[in-house]
Enzyme design. Structure first.
Site, short mmCIF file in Angstrom:
data_model
loop_
_atom_site.label_atom_id
_atom_site.label_comp_id
_atom_site.label_asym_id
_atom_site.label_seq_id
_atom_site.Cartn_x
_atom_site.Cartn_y
_atom_site.Cartn_z
N TYR A 119 0.88 -1.17 0.00
CA TYR A 119 0.00 0.00 0.00
C TYR A 119 0.91 1.21 0.00
O TYR A 119 2.07 1.13 -0.38
CB TYR A 119 -0.90 -0.12 1.24
N ARG A 163 -6.08 10.38 -10.59
CA ARG A 163 -5.45 11.10 -9.47
C ARG A 163 -4.90 10.07 -8.48
O ARG A 163 -5.41 9.89 -7.40
CB ARG A 163 -6.49 11.99 -8.79
N LYS A 220 -5.65 -2.33 -2.61
CA LYS A 220 -6.76 -2.10 -1.67
C LYS A 220 -7.48 -3.41 -1.37
O LYS A 220 -7.87 -3.69 -0.24
CB LYS A 220 -7.78 -1.11 -2.28
N GLU A 277 -12.09 4.87 -6.22
CA GLU A 277 -10.75 5.08 -5.70
C GLU A 277 -9.93 5.96 -6.64
O GLU A 277 -9.82 5.65 -7.83
CB GLU A 277 -10.07 3.70 -5.55
N ASP A 278 -9.39 7.04 -6.13
CA ASP A 278 -8.45 7.89 -6.89
C ASP A 278 -9.01 8.41 -8.21
O ASP A 278 -8.35 8.39 -9.23
CB ASP A 278 -7.12 7.14 -7.12
N ASP A 304 -13.46 6.13 -1.02
CA ASP A 304 -12.50 6.04 0.06
C ASP A 304 -11.76 7.36 0.28
O ASP A 304 -11.42 7.72 1.40
CB ASP A 304 -11.50 4.92 -0.23
N ASP A 305 -11.53 8.12 -0.80
CA ASP A 305 -10.79 9.38 -0.67
C ASP A 305 -11.62 10.44 0.05
O ASP A 305 -11.10 11.25 0.79
CB ASP A 305 -10.38 9.90 -2.06
N ASN A 353 -0.24 11.66 0.76
CA ASN A 353 0.56 10.49 0.40
C ASN A 353 1.16 10.69 -0.99
O ASN A 353 0.60 11.42 -1.78
CB ASN A 353 -0.34 9.24 0.35
#
Length: 578
Positions: free
Chosen positions: A126, A179, A197, A269-270, A292-293, A434
């Protein structure tokens, strides 16, 4: 509900074809419940391969004589050998490749390794290493994991989903690669994120590997470097936007529901800001979706703040919050904090939002800027004269909590941290971006500049810091605390929608797991070593909230939800084959 009752329809009634949930060592299973595999094929099947752990009787029964060296090694010994080998690698990316190669070769050993060594291996599978893996995914790509759905598949997405060998999918993690962490547009190479994930969903939340599906939606990339890279594995075109993009996503969401039913969890995600908010808003009414973001980050940060109140006293509503970064993470966290304050004080949301200030690339978000703001920033435009820099905002607002979600490293400067320390006995500083290179400041900087007074947590892991003879353990506000347990709670209750109250329940459950011993070390998160226990507690609280809100379909409600969550968890121990 006992295990016998659950044996065929665990976790929302999904058939457990492989006997993965009935994971007791003394119970024999046949590796061909679904398709016959023996001999050479069995050694090439990651789900059933045990390497040198096949016993003498199994080697005879499954035509393995001569295909393996004569030694028989236990799973523990295999694990010991692999950890020894992994520690020899000095380059994190080599570790990542070795661990992923193990997942493709021996699934149970991979998960056993991850569960038993979670603190050491989490940064490998991760953040931060997965970021570098995505940047180089084209070069290290060996065997496809998950489904790639590109614009070429438009009109055929349902057929593509049916090409996936597993039929009982409970959770999908999907990205369009625009992203990735703080690294920007990585196109099709973003696949490393859903794969990573979902391995955490299994290791930390106990979902069966066969029930997890990673998906990358490839609509092109605006990354010139990738478009010119001869090894790039995705579509060589600029990103599709507008109607073309919306139609592809609409077809995808409908196909998923058609193929896997109402209760499959879809985790976004992203995605880039503009798409992330729209997709969440659009599909949260019709599908079981979770971003999740926006939501996972918010829930894990809120948990840290609830826990930190034990160190700084007072209620959440007594604090003033200043954010650097007003994207998905920043506004998502801000909204959940405001919601929790509103629940606790009975004040309307408009009121509690006024305790929270956001700084974006143009400075403090204030009401005079309202016309030019994106819609998701507008609720945070309060009355105040314009301020250009973060340092001036800190001095003017005098926040007790400073949160970084900007994706830009080195922005919490010495002056900023010193200003925070000048009017706070214990300034709360969360540098969440991150990977490590993008973190707003390091743990060492936070402790040194605040003279050891800061309560600090970051998004990526930092080593312990010694300052003035005292050792500080920086906490990690890592989404991996929340999403695996959150997903398990949704799935085991058969939830059909995600509600904000479930996120608050998850935050409170996580905060409740922080012990006095953790607080004494300055930690506002529990250690990852008990993560499965933490996930079971989060799952139980999320499921309880789903039942309370009437959003659960797995009836009747089990009496002890924590025990039930633990009984639903996949075990990576080897099975004995007859």
């Amino acid at each position: 509900m006992d295990l016998k009752e659950m044996s065929n329809g665990v976790a929302g009634g999904v058939q457990d074809a492989y006997g993965e949930d009935r994971a007791t060592e003394d119970q024999y299973v046949t590796p061909w419940t679904v398709s016959v595999s023996s001999g050479y094929t069995l050694l090439r099947d990651p789900r059933h391969n045990k390497g040198l752990a096949f016993a003498e009787k199994e080697r005879d029964a499954h035509y393995l004589r001569g295909l393996l060296p004569p030694a028989v090694l236990t799973q523990e010994l295999q694990e010991k050998k692999l950890m020894h080998n992994l520690r020899q690698y000095k380059v994190p990316l080599q570790r990542y490749m070795a661990v992923m190669e193990l997942q493709e070769r021996n699934e149970r050993l991979f998960y056993k390794l991850l569960i038993d060594n979670v603190e050491e291996l989490l940064p490998v599978v991760y953040t931060p290493t997965v970021g570098e893996a995505c940047q180089k995914y084209g070069s290290i790509f060996r065997r496809p994991q998950g489904l790639f759905i590109s614009l070429k598949e438009k009109g055929k997405i349902l057929e593509v989903l049916r090409n996936w060998p597993e039929k009982s999918i409970q959770v999908i993690v999907v990205t369009d690669g625009e992203r990735i962490l703080g690294l920007g547009d990585l196109g099709c190479q973003g696949m490393g994120i859903p794969v990573g994930k979902l391995s955490l969903y299994t290791a930390l939340g106990g979902l069966r590997p066969s029930a997890c599906l990673p998906i990358t939606i490839d609509v092109g990339t605006n990354n010139e470097q990738l478009l010119n890279d001869e090894f790039y594995i995705g579509l060589r075109q600029k990103r599709a936007t507008g109607q073309e993009y919306a139609e592809l996503l609409e077809e995808f969401m409908s196909a998923v529901k058609q193929n896997y039913g109402e209760k499959v969890l879809i985790q976004f995600e992203d995605f880039a800001n503009h798409n992330a908010f729209e997709l969440l808003e659009k599909y949260s009414k019709t599908h079981l979706v979770f971003n999740d973001d926006i939501q996972g980050t918010a829930s894990v940060v809120l948990a840290g703040l609830i826990a930190a109140l034990k160190l700084v006293d007072g209620k959440l509503a007594d604090h003033t919050f200043l954010f650097l970064g007003a994207g998905e993470a920043g506004t998502g966290i801000a909204e959940l904090i405001a919601l929790q304050m509103s629940k606790q004080t009975q004040a309307p949301l408009e009121e509690t939002r006024k305790k929270i200030w956001l700084v974006d690339s143009k400075g403090l978000i204030v009401s005079s800027r309202k016309e030019s703001l994106q819609h998701f920033k507008k609720p945070w435009a309060h009355e105040h004269e314009p301020i250009k820099t973060l340092l001036d905002a800190v001095k003017a607002i005098k926040p007790t909590v400073l949160i970084g979600s900007s994706g830009v490293g080195k922005t919490f400067t010495k002056e900023v941290v010193e200003a925070m320390t000048s009017f706070n006995e214990k300034p709360l500083i969360l540098a969440l971006s991150n990977p490590t290179s993008q973190s707003e400041c390091t743990a060492e900087e936070a402790y040194t500049w605040s003279e050891g007074r800061a309560i600090f947590a970051s998004g990526s892991p930092f080593d312990p810091v010694e300052y003035d003879g005292k050792v500080f353990l920086p906490g990690q506000a890592n989404n991996a605390y929340i999403f695996p347990g959150f997903g398990l709670g949704l799935i085991m209750s058969g939830a059909i929608r995600v509600h904000d109250d479930m996120l608050l329940a998850a935050s409170e459950a996580l905060a409740a797991q922080v012990t006095q011993e953790n607080f004494d070390k300055g930690l506002i998160y529990p250690p990852f070593s008990n993560i499965r226990k933490i996930s079971a507690n989060i799952a139980a609280k999320v499921a309880a909230k789903a039942y309370e809100l009437g959003l659960a379909s797995h009836l009747p409600q089990p009496q002890n939800l924590v025990k039930y969550a633990e009984s639903c968890m996949y075990s990576p121990l080897y099975r004995t084959y007859r």
